[in-house]
Design an enzyme around this catalytic site. Structure first.
Site, short mmCIF file in Angstrom:
data_model
loop_
_atom_site.label_atom_id
_atom_site.label_comp_id
_atom_site.label_asym_id
_atom_site.label_seq_id
_atom_site.Cartn_x
_atom_site.Cartn_y
_atom_site.Cartn_z
N HIS A 56 30.62 -18.02 33.40
CA HIS A 56 29.27 -18.55 33.14
C HIS A 56 28.33 -18.20 34.28
O HIS A 56 28.51 -18.68 35.40
CB HIS A 56 29.32 -20.06 32.94
CG HIS A 56 28.05 -20.65 32.41
ND1 HIS A 56 27.51 -20.27 31.20
CD2 HIS A 56 27.18 -21.56 32.91
CE1 HIS A 56 26.40 -20.93 30.98
NE2 HIS A 56 26.16 -21.71 32.01
N HIS A 58 24.02 -17.39 35.17
CA HIS A 58 22.60 -17.10 34.94
C HIS A 58 22.16 -16.34 36.19
O HIS A 58 21.77 -16.95 37.19
CB HIS A 58 21.77 -18.37 34.78
CG HIS A 58 22.32 -19.35 33.78
ND1 HIS A 58 22.36 -19.06 32.44
CD2 HIS A 58 22.84 -20.58 33.91
CE1 HIS A 58 22.89 -20.11 31.80
NE2 HIS A 58 23.19 -21.03 32.68
N GLN A 61 19.17 -16.96 38.67
CA GLN A 61 19.09 -18.21 39.43
C GLN A 61 19.64 -18.06 40.85
O GLN A 61 19.38 -18.92 41.70
CB GLN A 61 19.80 -19.34 38.68
CG GLN A 61 19.05 -19.73 37.40
CD GLN A 61 19.70 -20.84 36.62
OE1 GLN A 61 20.64 -21.49 37.08
NE2 GLN A 61 19.22 -21.07 35.40
N HIS A 212 21.67 -21.57 23.18
CA HIS A 212 21.52 -22.19 24.51
C HIS A 212 22.16 -23.57 24.58
O HIS A 212 22.90 -23.90 25.51
CB HIS A 212 20.05 -22.29 24.90
CG HIS A 212 19.84 -22.97 26.21
ND1 HIS A 212 19.69 -24.33 26.33
CD2 HIS A 212 19.78 -22.48 27.47
CE1 HIS A 212 19.55 -24.65 27.62
NE2 HIS A 212 19.60 -23.53 28.32
N ARG A 215 20.00 -28.68 21.99
CA ARG A 215 18.58 -29.00 22.20
C ARG A 215 17.69 -27.85 21.72
O ARG A 215 16.56 -28.05 21.30
CB ARG A 215 18.31 -29.20 23.70
CG ARG A 215 18.87 -30.45 24.29
CD ARG A 215 18.61 -30.50 25.80
NE ARG A 215 19.68 -29.92 26.58
CZ ARG A 215 19.52 -29.05 27.57
NH1 ARG A 215 18.32 -28.63 27.90
NH2 ARG A 215 20.57 -28.60 28.23
N HIS A 241 25.84 -24.37 26.00
CA HIS A 241 25.79 -25.55 26.87
C HIS A 241 25.91 -26.77 25.94
O HIS A 241 25.19 -26.85 24.95
CB HIS A 241 24.44 -25.67 27.56
CG HIS A 241 24.14 -24.60 28.57
ND1 HIS A 241 22.94 -23.93 28.61
CD2 HIS A 241 24.86 -24.11 29.62
CE1 HIS A 241 22.92 -23.09 29.62
NE2 HIS A 241 24.07 -23.16 30.26
N HIS A 278 29.93 -26.91 30.28
CA HIS A 278 29.58 -28.27 30.72
C HIS A 278 29.87 -29.29 29.61
O HIS A 278 28.97 -30.04 29.21
CB HIS A 278 28.11 -28.42 31.11
CG HIS A 278 27.56 -27.38 32.03
ND1 HIS A 278 28.15 -27.03 33.21
CD2 HIS A 278 26.44 -26.62 31.95
CE1 HIS A 278 27.41 -26.11 33.81
NE2 HIS A 278 26.38 -25.84 33.07
N ASP A 329 27.61 -20.27 37.31
CA ASP A 329 26.44 -20.86 36.67
C ASP A 329 25.13 -20.60 37.42
O ASP A 329 24.57 -19.51 37.32
CB ASP A 329 26.70 -22.37 36.49
CG ASP A 329 25.69 -23.04 35.58
OD1 ASP A 329 24.82 -22.35 35.03
OD2 ASP A 329 25.75 -24.27 35.40
ZN LIG Z 1 24.35 -22.69 32.41
#
Ligand SMILES: [Zn+2]
Length: 463
Positions: A56, A58, A61, A212, A215, A241, A278, A329
């Protein structure tokens, strides 16, 4: 066909000495022979292990790591600083990020991952559009940039374009901060199909998808996109997620009457192709059902601690036969040892016991953690990796065993010493598809990666 000889190596049946590994030109392992006689060949000293998948990431980031550590202003509602304030920092950071910068950050990150012992990465990629929120002429532009970065660094990649269309459960309107992420089904499938067409024959690349979160998608959109994906590849990995924050659980309950993991298991055919990132907040019933479904639990203990998420019920999940792997992550750190150590330590602190994930009597915790993470990471990346055996990719790392605390140890004790007692990084050599990409702790492109990353960070911080 080339042959690599190792002093000692962790094979599917356990540790073996004098191990020779033949590698075909496409990077696949041919034979693995223990107790071989490596006459006239250089024996690589140290302990060889399968390289670890990082399930995992991103990548972008990494450039904001450490920027979210200033406490937010006092809030009228009395709420403490949380994931949701960190997310606002992240959205601000995205106001200017260019495709060149995305590639540069990913390249530096992947070089660092290789040096840390990760040999493949699942890139959960959601910054698709330009800073105004309009698609690039090539909708897959930024996805391609992470694949290019992986190729330059020499790491295997599972590229997971992210499906993101809403700002909350029940199809809520997205916020302005989410404008770079948004795709409807058609726009999203354009990205996926372009990536499939280009990478079908590339053994270093696998394509999947990442809705994603619950949500960000409606049930209809989720179903439509999975149907379309199955037209390309009915076994392609699907990452999502799922239950990172209690607010997410509460909002899901308000929307559907069910918790996120409960809802997903009830409404999708969740099986081994799924990776639930998660799955932090689950009831016992959800934990048992997820383990039974065969979905991988994608755990990112350093990020989950940094964001104040909570602690995954790893002991119960493992006891139920659940499969898990690790990812970094948000890349608050890029350190496999830290992920595995903190996974175990979080459980020890909760249960007030030691060796909680060793999985039985008289077993090495380090070995159990390492092999479990290999197994889950391999399933989540959906590539033939994770074991030094015929037919798998020749992805492996070598630990320098000359220095303490590894010196004088052998077998599982090496893994226990590394994961629990090492401060320095003992990974000396790294091979991906049989090609050496790190030698004596050095990646050939690390200076270039560092210089380019520094320039990007100075630009991003100064605006
Ligand atoms: Zn993530």
């Amino acid at each position: 066909m080339t042959t690599l000889h190792f002093e000692t190596a962790l094979l599917p049946d356990g540790w073996a000495n004098n191990v020779s590994v033949t590698v075909s030109p496409d990077g696949t392992i041919g034979q693995v022979i223990a107790d071989s006689n490596p006459s006239e060949t250089v024996v690589i000293p140290g302990a060889a292990l399968p390289g670890m998948p990082n399930l995992h990431s991103h990548a972008f980031q990494r450039a904001m790591a450490g920027l979210g550590e200033v406490s937010g202003p006092a809030r009228d509602d009395g709420e403490p600083d949380s994931f949701w304030t960190w997310r606002q920092v992240m959205y601000g950071f995205l106001d200017a990020l260019t495709p060149d910068q995305i590639e540069t950050i990913a390249f530096k990150l992947y070089v660092d991952m290789l040096k840390a012992g990760y040999t493949s990465v699942a890139e959960f990629h959601y910054v698709h559009h330009n800073p105004d929120g309009a698609p690039y002429d090539d909708r897959a532009e930024t996805s391609r940039r992470t694949i290019a970065a992986a190729a330059r660094a020499g790491i295997g990649i599972t590229q997971l374009p992210v499906l993101y269309n809403h700002g909350g459960f029940g199809g809520q309107t997205p916020t302005d901060g989410q404008r770079r992420f948004l795709n409807n089904a058609d726009g999203f499938i354009q990205i996926v199909s372009a990536l499939y067409a280009e990478n079908a024959d590339n053994p270093h690349v696998r394509i999947g998808i990442a809705p994603h979160s619950l949500r960000a998608v409606t049930p209809e959109l989720l179903g439509d996109v999975i149907n379309a994906l199955n037209g390309f590849d009915a076994k392609a990995p699907i990452h999502i997620h799922i239950a990172e924050q209690m607010k997410e659980v509460d909002d899901c309950l308000a929307w559907s009457g069910q918790r996120p993991v409960e809802w997903l298991l009830d409404h999708q055919s969740v099986d081994e192709r799924w990776c639930l990132i998660h799955a932090t907040h689950m009831t016992d019933a959800e934990t048992d059902a997820m383990a039974k479904a065969g979905a991988v639990a994608g755990l990112c203990p350093a990020t989950e601690a940094n964001l104040g998420d909570g602690i995954f019920p790893a002991v119960r999940f493992a006891e139920q036969g659940g499969i898990w792997g690790i990812g970094s992550d948000s890349h608050i750190s890029v350190n496999m040892k830290e992920e595995l150590r903190w996974l175990e330590y979080g459980q020890r602190l909760i249960h007030r016991q030691r060796t909680v994930l060793a999985g039985g009597a008289e077993r090495s915790t380090g070995r159990a953690l390492y092999e479990a993470a290999l197994n889950g990471g391999t399933r989540a990346c959906a590539r033939p990796i994770g074991v030094l055996a015929e037919g798998r990719r020749a992805d492996l790392i070598v630990l320098n065993t000359e220095n303490t605390p590894l010196a004088g140890r052998s077998g599982d004790a090496l893994l226990d010493a590394w994961l629990f007692a090492c401060d320095a990084n003992p990974v000396s050599d790294v091979f991906v598809g049989g090609k050496q990409v790190v030698s004596d702790g050095i990646h050939a492109k690390q200076d270039k990666a560092e210089a380019d990353m520094r320039a990007v960070m100075e630009k991003l911080i100064s605006g």
